[in-house]
Design a protein around this motif. Structure first.
Motif, PDB file in Angstrom:
ATOM      1  N   ASN A  19       0.820  -1.210   0.000  1.00  0.00           N
ATOM      2  CA  ASN A  19       0.000   0.000   0.000  1.00  0.00           C
ATOM      3  C   ASN A  19       0.855   1.261   0.000  1.00  0.00           C
ATOM      4  O   ASN A  19       0.469   2.277  -0.591  1.00  0.00           O
ATOM      5  CB  ASN A  19      -0.953  -0.013   1.199  1.00  0.00           C
ATOM      6  N   PHE A  20       2.024   1.196   0.645  1.00  0.00           N
ATOM      7  CA  PHE A  20       2.937   2.331   0.604  1.00  0.00           C
ATOM      8  C   PHE A  20       3.458   2.558  -0.812  1.00  0.00           C
ATOM      9  O   PHE A  20       3.451   3.686  -1.320  1.00  0.00           O
ATOM     10  CB  PHE A  20       4.112   2.109   1.563  1.00  0.00           C
ATOM     11  N   LEU A  21       3.891   1.489  -1.476  1.00  0.00           N
ATOM     12  CA  LEU A  21       4.407   1.611  -2.838  1.00  0.00           C
ATOM     13  C   LEU A  21       3.340   2.126  -3.798  1.00  0.00           C
ATOM     14  O   LEU A  21       3.584   3.040  -4.590  1.00  0.00           O
ATOM     15  CB  LEU A  21       4.931   0.257  -3.327  1.00  0.00           C
ATOM     16  N   LEU A  22       2.145   1.558  -3.713  1.00  0.00           N
ATOM     17  CA  LEU A  22       1.079   1.935  -4.646  1.00  0.00           C
ATOM     18  C   LEU A  22       0.538   3.339  -4.381  1.00  0.00           C
ATOM     19  O   LEU A  22      -0.049   3.950  -5.279  1.00  0.00           O
ATOM     20  CB  LEU A  22      -0.065   0.918  -4.571  1.00  0.00           C
ATOM     21  N   SER A  23       0.736   3.835  -3.171  1.00  0.00           N
ATOM     22  CA  SER A  23       0.246   5.181  -2.849  1.00  0.00           C
ATOM     23  C   SER A  23       1.295   6.257  -3.095  1.00  0.00           C
ATOM     24  O   SER A  23       0.967   7.456  -3.063  1.00  0.00           O
ATOM     25  CB  SER A  23      -0.224   5.247  -1.392  1.00  0.00           C
ATOM     26  N   THR A  24       2.538   5.867  -3.340  1.00  0.00           N
ATOM     27  CA  THR A  24       3.606   6.863  -3.492  1.00  0.00           C
ATOM     28  C   THR A  24       4.296   6.822  -4.847  1.00  0.00           C
ATOM     29  O   THR A  24       5.070   7.724  -5.174  1.00  0.00           O
ATOM     30  CB  THR A  24       4.678   6.684  -2.399  1.00  0.00           C
ATOM     31  N   ARG A  25       4.029   5.782  -5.642  1.00  0.00           N
ATOM     32  CA  ARG A  25       4.707   5.656  -6.935  1.00  0.00           C
ATOM     33  C   ARG A  25       3.717   5.252  -8.021  1.00  0.00           C
ATOM     34  O   ARG A  25       2.688   4.638  -7.743  1.00  0.00           O
ATOM     35  CB  ARG A  25       5.816   4.592  -6.882  1.00  0.00           C
ATOM     36  N   LYS A  26       4.051   5.581  -9.240  1.00  0.00           N
ATOM     37  CA  LYS A  26       3.293   5.084 -10.375  1.00  0.00           C
ATOM     38  C   LYS A  26       3.649   3.614 -10.583  1.00  0.00           C
ATOM     39  O   LYS A  26       4.784   3.202 -10.350  1.00  0.00           O
ATOM     40  CB  LYS A  26       3.624   5.886 -11.635  1.00  0.00           C
ATOM     41  N   VAL A  27       2.673   2.826 -11.038  1.00  0.00           N
ATOM     42  CA  VAL A  27       2.945   1.395 -11.206  1.00  0.00           C
ATOM     43  C   VAL A  27       4.056   1.156 -12.217  1.00  0.00           C
ATOM     44  O   VAL A  27       4.782   0.150 -12.129  1.00  0.00           O
ATOM     45  CB  VAL A  27       1.668   0.621 -11.633  1.00  0.00           C
ATOM     46  N   GLN A  28       4.228   2.060 -13.176  1.00  0.00           N
ATOM     47  CA  GLN A  28       5.302   1.919 -14.155  1.00  0.00           C
ATOM     48  C   GLN A  28       6.678   1.948 -13.499  1.00  0.00           C
ATOM     49  O   GLN A  28       7.659   1.462 -14.085  1.00  0.00           O
ATOM     50  CB  GLN A  28       5.215   3.033 -15.205  1.00  0.00           C
ATOM     51  N   HIS A  29       6.747   2.498 -12.287  1.00  0.00           N
ATOM     52  CA  HIS A  29       8.025   2.612 -11.581  1.00  0.00           C
ATOM     53  C   HIS A  29       8.165   1.574 -10.476  1.00  0.00           C
ATOM     54  O   HIS A  29       9.097   1.656  -9.663  1.00  0.00           O
ATOM     55  CB  HIS A  29       8.168   4.016 -10.990  1.00  0.00           C
ATOM     56  N   ILE A  30       7.253   0.606 -10.442  1.00  0.00           N
ATOM     57  CA  ILE A  30       7.288  -0.442  -9.426  1.00  0.00           C
ATOM     58  C   ILE A  30       7.539  -1.785 -10.093  1.00  0.00           C
ATOM     59  O   ILE A  30       6.872  -2.137 -11.074  1.00  0.00           O
ATOM     60  CB  ILE A  30       5.955  -0.508  -8.642  1.00  0.00           C
ATOM     61  N   ASP A  31       8.502  -2.518  -9.591  1.00  0.00           N
ATOM     62  CA  ASP A  31       8.727  -3.880 -10.066  1.00  0.00           C
ATOM     63  C   ASP A  31       7.640  -4.785  -9.469  1.00  0.00           C
ATOM     64  O   ASP A  31       7.420  -4.760  -8.246  1.00  0.00           O
ATOM     65  CB  ASP A  31      10.121  -4.357  -9.640  1.00  0.00           C
ATOM     66  N   TYR A  32       6.984  -5.560 -10.307  1.00  0.00           N
ATOM     67  CA  TYR A  32       5.858  -6.376  -9.845  1.00  0.00           C
ATOM     68  C   TYR A  32       6.246  -7.285  -8.688  1.00  0.00           C
ATOM     69  O   TYR A  32       5.512  -7.399  -7.695  1.00  0.00           O
ATOM     70  CB  TYR A  32       5.309  -7.200 -11.009  1.00  0.00           C
ATOM     71  N   LEU A  33       7.415  -7.904  -8.782  1.00  0.00           N
ATOM     72  CA  LEU A  33       7.849  -8.828  -7.731  1.00  0.00           C
ATOM     73  C   LEU A  33       8.025  -8.107  -6.393  1.00  0.00           C
ATOM     74  O   LEU A  33       7.807  -8.699  -5.330  1.00  0.00           O
ATOM     75  CB  LEU A  33       9.161  -9.505  -8.131  1.00  0.00           C
ATOM     76  N   ASP A  34       8.386  -6.819  -6.444  1.00  0.00           N
ATOM     77  CA  ASP A  34       8.555  -6.050  -5.210  1.00  0.00           C
ATOM     78  C   ASP A  34       7.265  -5.952  -4.404  1.00  0.00           C
ATOM     79  O   ASP A  34       7.310  -5.751  -3.182  1.00  0.00           O
ATOM     80  CB  ASP A  34       9.059  -4.636  -5.525  1.00  0.00           C
ATOM     81  N   LEU A  35       6.140  -6.081  -5.065  1.00  0.00           N
ATOM     82  CA  LEU A  35       4.861  -6.001  -4.362  1.00  0.00           C
ATOM     83  C   LEU A  35       4.629  -7.203  -3.453  1.00  0.00           C
ATOM     84  O   LEU A  35       3.718  -7.188  -2.617  1.00  0.00           O
ATOM     85  CB  LEU A  35       3.708  -5.870  -5.366  1.00  0.00           C
ATOM     86  N   PHE A  36       5.419  -8.249  -3.622  1.00  0.00           N
ATOM     87  CA  PHE A  36       5.260  -9.453  -2.800  1.00  0.00           C
ATOM     88  C   PHE A  36       6.290  -9.538  -1.671  1.00  0.00           C
ATOM     89  O   PHE A  36       6.267 -10.484  -0.890  1.00  0.00           O
ATOM     90  CB  PHE A  36       5.358 -10.704  -3.677  1.00  0.00           C
ATOM     91  N   ARG A  37       7.200  -8.571  -1.585  1.00  0.00           N
ATOM     92  CA  ARG A  37       8.203  -8.608  -0.519  1.00  0.00           C
ATOM     93  C   ARG A  37       7.575  -8.129   0.788  1.00  0.00           C
ATOM     94  O   ARG A  37       6.675  -7.284   0.759  1.00  0.00           O
ATOM     95  CB  ARG A  37       9.398  -7.726  -0.904  1.00  0.00           C
ATOM     96  N   PRO A  38       7.992  -8.708   1.939  1.00  0.00           N
ATOM     97  CA  PRO A  38       9.135  -9.592   2.158  1.00  0.00           C
ATOM     98  C   PRO A  38       8.787 -11.076   2.135  1.00  0.00           C
ATOM     99  O   PRO A  38       9.388 -11.867   2.861  1.00  0.00           O
ATOM    100  CB  PRO A  38       9.575  -9.174   3.561  1.00  0.00           C
ATOM    101  N   CYS A  39       7.809 -11.467   1.328  1.00  0.00           N
ATOM    102  CA  CYS A  39       7.348 -12.857   1.327  1.00  0.00           C
ATOM    103  C   CYS A  39       7.762 -13.614   0.065  1.00  0.00           C
ATOM    104  O   CYS A  39       7.168 -14.640  -0.264  1.00  0.00           O
ATOM    105  CB  CYS A  39       5.827 -12.901   1.503  1.00  0.00           C
ATOM    106  N   VAL A  40       8.741 -13.100  -0.655  1.00  0.00           N
ATOM    107  CA  VAL A  40       9.174 -13.750  -1.890  1.00  0.00           C
ATOM    108  C   VAL A  40       9.975 -15.006  -1.585  1.00  0.00           C
ATOM    109  O   VAL A  40       9.710 -16.084  -2.120  1.00  0.00           O
ATOM    110  CB  VAL A  40       9.998 -12.771  -2.754  1.00  0.00           C
TER     111      VAL A  40
END
Length: 289
Positions: free
Chosen positions: A86-107
């Motif tokens: 929620n922090f990443l999606l509220s502070t960055r555009k999705v184009q600037h987010i690596d999809y796998l990063d959305l699953f950390r720290p559970c990767v």
């Protein structure tokens, strides 16, 4: 190396139940934010402002929970994953987010990572290609299909939910008005969300493993669906857990309102080709709920 399980649709067709089944009945790590809206936002199927507002709201809820907590035993990796996402999606555009990063720290420690976002069903071809390039063509894709008339009525009820004095008469009047309109973007989206054949074909062109499931079987044929999911995903599915889940009502807006025969026929006529495809896929007596 992680592999992915992606639910791609459809709205009002059991995605909440499917997410719960995969989360509680399989070894798949299902993202705690059920709908990530990553690819659909990237390709303008969904307005970025909607995702930003959603993420800010949920980030505030996560923070509020921490502030008010008398004990912090819930601060596990899964909660951190939700907070971080929620922090990443509220502070960055999705184009600037690596999809796998959305699953950390559970990767690490999770061989299979999953999420379900119904709007992925209506991605343009370039969006599906981007998904394949991101998660790999060996990702397992799950498409949920429901009787198009019943799905539309349920979606419209969600649209009308909370409207003052939304009794049956007003509900039907507003629906007929919408069906007769020629420039409703919402209606265009609903038509696309009923077009299972186009979605299935588009994903089969990019991915090796695509399974279409019926809403009826997801709720009504637990044993058969558990076996089908297990064979497709190549993971065990706990039947006792699945049976327990279906014993609990998953979505409070599942029931539909009574409509006149004329309005039902209007809907059936609009979606006759979509229903025909489902009849061919699942059988004539399937996809009726």
């Amino acid at each position: 190396m992680n592999k992915f399980v992606i639910g791609i649709g459809s709205q009002r067709a059991g995605s909440t139940l499917l997410h719960r089944v995969l989360e509680q009945c399989t070894p798949i790590y299902m993202h705690p934010v059920k709908e990530l809206h990553y690819f659909d936002t990237m390709f303008n199927v969904r307005n970025p402002s909607v995702l930003h507002k959603f993420a800010v709201s949920h980030l505030n809820k996560d923070i509020d929970r921490i502030i008010k907590a008398k004990e912090l035993g819930f601060l596990n990796k899964r909660f951190k994953n939700s907070l971080r996402t929620n922090f990443l999606l509220s502070t960055r555009k999705v184009q600037h987010i690596d999809y796998l990063d959305l699953f950390r720290p559970c990767v690490q420690g999770s061989k299979l990572l999953g999420e379900i976002t119904p709007e992925y069903m209506i991605l343009p071809p370039e969006g599906i290609a981007k998904m394949r390039a991101t998660v790999g063509d060996d990702a397992k894709i799950l498409l949920l299909a429901r009787n198009p008339v019943k799905r539309f009525i349920s979606a419209f009820k969600l649209l009308m939910y909370g409207l003052p004095d939304a009794d049956n008469t007003l509900f039907e009047e507003e629906m007929v008005k919408l069906l007769n309109s020629t420039n409703s973007e919402w209606l265009k989206v609903q038509d696309a969300l009923n077009d299972y054949e186009t979605a299935l074909t588009g994903y089969q062109q990019e991915f090796k493993h695509v399974l279409i499931l019926s809403y009826d079987n997801l709720f009504g044929d637990v044993e058969g669906t558990a076996e089908e999911l297990s064979d497709f995903l190549q993971v065990p599915v706990s039947l006792p857990n699945y049976q327990k889940i279906t014993g609990t009502k998953v979505n409070a807006l599942d029931e539909t309102k009574d409509l006149s025969d004329g309005t039902i026929e209007l809907l059936k006529s609009r979606y006759v080709n979509n229903q025909s495809f489902l009849d061919k896929t699942f059988g004539k007596d399937a996809c009726i709920a």
